[in-house]
Design a protein around this motif. Structure first.
Motif, PDB file in Angstrom:
ATOM      1  N   ASP A  33      36.209  42.968  32.436  1.00  0.00           N
ATOM      2  CA  ASP A  33      36.893  43.964  33.436  1.00  0.00           C
ATOM      3  C   ASP A  33      36.164  43.912  34.674  1.00  0.00           C
ATOM      4  O   ASP A  33      36.791  44.009  35.904  1.00  0.00           O
ATOM      5  N   ASP A  80      37.985  43.282  38.035  1.00  0.00           N
ATOM      6  CA  ASP A  80      37.983  44.225  39.207  1.00  0.00           C
ATOM      7  C   ASP A  80      37.418  43.692  40.727  1.00  0.00           C
ATOM      8  O   ASP A  80      37.819  43.866  41.812  1.00  0.00           O
ATOM      9  N   HIS A 111      28.767  47.723  38.772  1.00  0.00           N
ATOM     10  CA  HIS A 111      29.478  47.797  37.384  1.00  0.00           C
ATOM     11  C   HIS A 111      28.592  48.567  36.462  1.00  0.00           C
ATOM     12  O   HIS A 111      29.213  49.219  35.821  1.00  0.00           O
TER      13      HIS A 111
END
Length: 799
Positions: free
Chosen positions: A413, A417, A374
């Protein structure tokens, strides 16, 4: 060869995967690992070595160590020791990088050779912890009666992590590599084969019998990884990351039985070496590739970080980044990475990364490879910059990760995800769940407060639906999960989600609904049709505050289904006018006052919005747009009615008037058979048959209506006359009405004139088009009449 070694404990652990996932364990304190006793030392000497000048250390018995000028990248102290049994070792408290020639000269006495042995058969071998002999690179100096070990490895204290035990054991290990002289006749003890491919930087020592092709594949793959890492992780001054390994000065890789661990990298010597489990290496090749990428990344870390202090301070980071390297080496994308890691580490998001080494015998930190991906995706080059920064030695690696990944803003996020990627095939560890059955609500909560504890959950049953409350403390940059699962229901239930953070309303969380196997993420909201179109609802409660824990109160309220249905009667298009009709069942009067309804429709990328009020027969909306192409549009739509949101999955198939006609015919036939309707139903049935070009069926239906109710004679006569228009029979149309004096004929006089010109002048062209449409309908399984056709609004009237 320069040396060989055996791994008995894990120094810098690097295992992409246990063969069998270890049981989840609660945090446990580290247990110091005692230094294993070695051979009894009878002579030793320590001397400083200047990196630029080189130097030597010599024992009275004739053994000596020599370093050429510039052989070390820095100053160090070298200790040369001789032990009983003719064993010699080199060790250092520092870890200078080797950049030049090193030699260890071991004297021998020709008179001590056994019968049948000659000096030409003498060789050097390495002994590791007194259990393994392997050949070392050497040259025989018969003139000085010595065997010279070329580029010997130098032992040094290093971190040791044993995986697969009850708990990770940590400590600093001492000497474990010894050298001795043996005879060729004794060669082979513990070694099945040695593979050194030309131009490669690796020596593959097989301590178990494995196919040579496997050893060559390991060497070839490692060389590819070496070339990649040397290029990608070069130092600021351009020095290759793994410059210490060359075809002359190779890294040793031992292929041996190593139960429970696929591979590991040892940092207990200046150069470091690798151990690969022989059995798992012969399994799935992609897992072997991941293992090799993983372990070689430890070598890169060792180059920059000095793993003695760094690994102890931030071992989670060393393993997370190496696991990331293994996943990338296998070519996996982020969703594939998530599914791979969650198969073994389902609660990695619920544990702070800095604490992950205290779970699953130290292996939970592997799952933090997802967080590395990430961050690295948002700041390419993050790993290289971190490796060369002060953070690797200060233990501030997590702070660097937070800064580079802007986790305070992006962690939510990341949680979303991950959840979207893992569902529905796998699932994260949950704090609690609700199961909505036909007649009861079942609640599951863990029997322990420890994250990941596999203890049997507590189950409560409630005869009535209603609200259930849960509370959880969430640490910085962690996520806790809740789930609601419903059995299939004829009429779906509803779910209302409430969330408080530290007693105040909070919406910064994710709710993922699973409908027909497809997960969809949104902020916490009410869910309709639970158990119908929606099977599962997941709630991800995350804390993106880097400074403090927060308490979250979660309420999940399940309510019975409301008897309410929506029906889409179709998106219809006539020319450049687009319209849609909704109908409510039961009618709005039975469920409260009608409210304004907003409908959004996207056609060919353009979105239209309109508002209307649901009436007794539904709501209709129209949008004129010259960009619309008759018969060549695709539609998607979402409707908000009565304050509720209804989303039509995917691309909505356009329900044309033809589709509606077929559906109505089925309903009307049933009503007629059940004697619910009379002549009116027969007339409506005839209208639908007429639309489908079923002229004979339409005539029969109209005649049945006239027979049932003679007062409808004039109405039926008009219907029958219109059929003549469909057949391009204008004279028949007028005659069926009883002449042009008929009111309907008078009102249509202008149309009749226009139609007469078109049909009479181009009757052949119309019939050709008519036949084309009949063929098209036939391919679609629609019965078509023999003579004419009445084009519907979604048909292509003109090509």
């Amino acid at each position: 060869m320069r040396r060989a070694s055996l791994l008995l404990v894990l120094a810098l652990a690097g295992c992409p995967r246990h063969k069998e996932a270890p049981p989840a364990v609660s945090p446990a304190p580290a247990v110091p690992e005692a230094v294993a006793p070695g051979p009894k030392v009878v002579e030793e000497l320590e001397a400083p070595i200047k990196g630029s000048q080189g130097g030597r250390v010599a024992l009275a018995g004739g053994a000596r160590f020599e370093a050429a000028p510039g052989a070390f990248g820095g100053d160090t102290k070298i200790r040369l020791a001789r032990a009983e049994g003719g064993l010699y070792s080199l060790s250092s408290s520092e870890r200078p990088r080797v950049r030049g020639a090193l030699t260890l000269t071991l004297p021998y006495d020709p008179a001590a050779l056994a019968p049948g042995e000659s000096e030409d058969g003498l060789m050097a071998a390495a002994v590791v912890d007194g259990t393994l002999m392997a050949p070392a690179r050497f040259r025989l100096d018969k003139a000085n009666r010595a065997v010279v070990v070329l580029d010997p490895d130098i032992s040094c204290p290093g971190p040791s992590f044993r995986q697969g035990a009850t708990s990770p054991r940590r400590g600093l290990r001492g000497i474990n590599i010894w050298y001795m002289i043996i005879h060729m006749l004794k060669y082979g003890t513990g070694v099945k084969q040695v593979v050194e491919l030309p131009g490669h930087c690796f020596c593959i020592v097989c301590n178990e019998t494995v196919p040579r092709e496997l050893a060559e594949d390991i060497s070839t793959t490692l060389q590819k990884i070496y070339d990649l890492y040397t290029r990608e992780y070069a130092a600021v001054d351009g020095t290759p990351a793994l410059a210490r390994f060359t075809p002359r000065h190779r890294m040793f890789v031992y292929v041996r039985n190593n139960p429970g661990v696929n591979g590991e990298y040892e940092a207990r010597s200046i150069d470091g070496y690798m151990v690969i489990d022989a059995k798992s290496a012969q399994g799935k090749r992609d897992e072997l590739v991941g293992t090799l990428y993983h372990e070689m990344f430890h070598a890169v870390q060792d180059t920059y970080c000095g793993m003695i202090l760094g690994a102890i301070a931030s071992m989670w980071w060393y393993e997370a980044t190496a696991e990331w390297a293994g996943l990338k080496g296998r070519g996996l994308k982020f969703p594939e990475m998530v599914r791979e890691e969650f198969a073994t580490y389902p609660y990695v998001l619920s544990v702070p990364p800095q604490e992950s080494r205290s779970y699953m015998e130290g292996m939970l930190s592997y799952g933090d490879a997802l967080l590395i991906e990430h961050v690295n995706a948002r700041k390419p080059g993050h790993l290289k910059d971190t490796l060369q920064s002060w953070a690797t030695r200060s233990g501030a690696l997590f702070d660097r990760l937070v800064e580079d990944g802007r986790l305070g803003q992006t962690y939510g996020d990341y949680a979303r995800d991950v959840l979207l990627a893992v569902l529905p095939d796998r699932a994260p560890w949950i704090d609690a769940s609700l199961h909505v059955a036909a007649s009861e609500l079942r609640q599951f909560k863990h029997g322990s407060t420890e994250i990941g504890d596999p203890a049997t959950p507590n189950v409560e049953r409630f005869p009535d639906f209603g609200e259930r409350r849960f509370a959880v403390d969430v640490a910085p940059f962690t996520t806790r999960f809740f789930m609601v699962r419903a059995e299939p229901r004829k009429e779906g239930a509803s779910l209302e989600v409430g969330l408080l953070r530290d007693g105040k309303p909070w919406t910064d969380a994710w709710m993922v609904t699973v409908a027909k196997g497809s997960p969809r993420a949104l902020r916490p909201a009410a869910v309709r049709d639970l158990g119908g179109s929606v099977s599962d609802v997941w709630l991800a409660v995350y804390n993106a505050d880097p400074e403090a824990n927060h308490r979250f109160d979660v309420s999940l309220t399940v309510r019975p289904a409301t008897a309410r249905k929506w029906k889409m009667y179709g998106i219809e298009q006539e020319g450049h006018m687009l319209s849609i009709v909704l109908d409510a069942d039961p009618p709005p009067a039975k469920i409260g006052p009608a409210r304004w309804t907003r409908l959004k429709l996207t056609v060919n990328g353009r979105t239209y919005t309109s508002y209307g009020r649901i009436a007794e027969n539904g709501a209709a909306f129209e949008w004129p747009d010259p960009a619309l192409k008759p018969g060549k549009n695709s539609y998607t739509a979402s409707v908000n009615a009565f304050g509720e949101t209804v989303t039509l999955d995917g691309v909505v198939e356009s329900r044309t008037s033809r589709d509606y006609a077929l559906e109505q015919i089925a309903h009307l036939k049933k009503d007629i058979a059940d004697r619910k309707k009379g002549a009116e139903a027969w007339i409506e049935l005839g209208d639908n048959y007429a639309y489908l070009c079923e002229q004979s069926e339409a005539k029969a239906a109209y005649e049945k209506a006239r027979a049932l109710e003679p007062r409808r004679d004039d109405e039926v006569r008009v219907k029958l006359a219109i059929l003549r228009i469909y057949e391009a029979d204008l004279d028949g149309f007028v005659a069926a009405l009883g002449g042009e004096d008929h009111p309907y004929a008078k009102s249509r006089r202008a149309d009749l004139a226009r139609w007469s010109v078109w049909w009479k002048d181009d009757l052949a062209g119309y019939r050709r088009y008519n036949e084309m449409n009949k063929a098209e309908r036939a391919r679609e399984g629609v019965k078509v009449g023999d003579v004419g056709i009445f084009p519907g609004p979604d048909d292509e009237i003109l090509k």
